[in-house]
Design an enzyme around this catalytic site. Sequence first.
Site, PDB file in Angstrom:
ATOM      1  CD  GLU A 129      -5.212  -5.973  -1.416  1.00 22.09           C
ATOM      2  OE1 GLU A 129      -5.904  -6.462  -0.525  1.00 22.09           O
ATOM      3  OE2 GLU A 129      -4.756  -4.797  -1.350  1.00 22.09           O
ATOM      4  CB  CYS A 157      -5.209  -1.407  -1.905  1.00 25.67           C
ATOM      5  SG  CYS A 157      -6.584  -0.525  -1.145  1.00 25.67           S
ATOM      6  CG  ASN A 207      -0.395  -0.117   2.536  1.00 28.10           C
ATOM      7  OD1 ASN A 207       0.539  -0.867   2.757  1.00 28.10           O
ATOM      8  ND2 ASN A 207      -0.951   0.611   3.489  1.00 28.10           N
ATOM      9  CB  ILE A 208       1.665   3.689  -2.265  1.00 30.29           C
ATOM     10  CG1 ILE A 208       2.544   2.495  -2.656  1.00 30.29           C
ATOM     11  CG2 ILE A 208       2.429   5.005  -2.385  1.00 30.29           C
ATOM     12  CD1 ILE A 208       2.875   2.430  -4.133  1.00 30.29           C
ATOM     13  CB  CYS A 266      -8.575  -4.796  -3.573  1.00 27.12           C
ATOM     14  SG  CYS A 266      -7.460  -3.407  -3.300  1.00 27.12           S
TER      15      CYS A 266
END
Length: 130
Positions: free
Chosen positions: A55, A53, A42-43, A88
């Site tokens: 994913e 996210c 995650n960023i 996601c």
Amino acid sequence: MDKKLLIRKALESKEKAYAPYSKFRVGAALLTSTGKIYTGCNIENASYTPTICAERTAIAKAVSEGEREIVAIAVTGDSQWTYPCGVCRQVIREFGKDAIVIVVNSEDEYKEYKLSELLPHSFGPEDLNN
């Protein structure tokens, strides 16, 4: 499919997360139909909305390299049983209608689901009238 390798890659990816605001790190590793593994974390972003996210980071990396089919994805977070969020799940569905989702607590503690169990009655590309 080497589930243990996918799980290890997800755990390693969590350590690379950029989560200075929530302090909630998430890592993901996905396996494509060509046998390649793509990872993501995650960023976060100070304005929150642009946060991505783990994913979706992994999926974006895979798709940007020409991949179009997800076979499996492992997800791990800073709390027990971190599942993919709804967004996601829908993005996984775009590229992996029959994907296996592995929710990871540790290398030896995980749960495995079919995406259809986590996103029943899903909407996908085949539902569009083209």
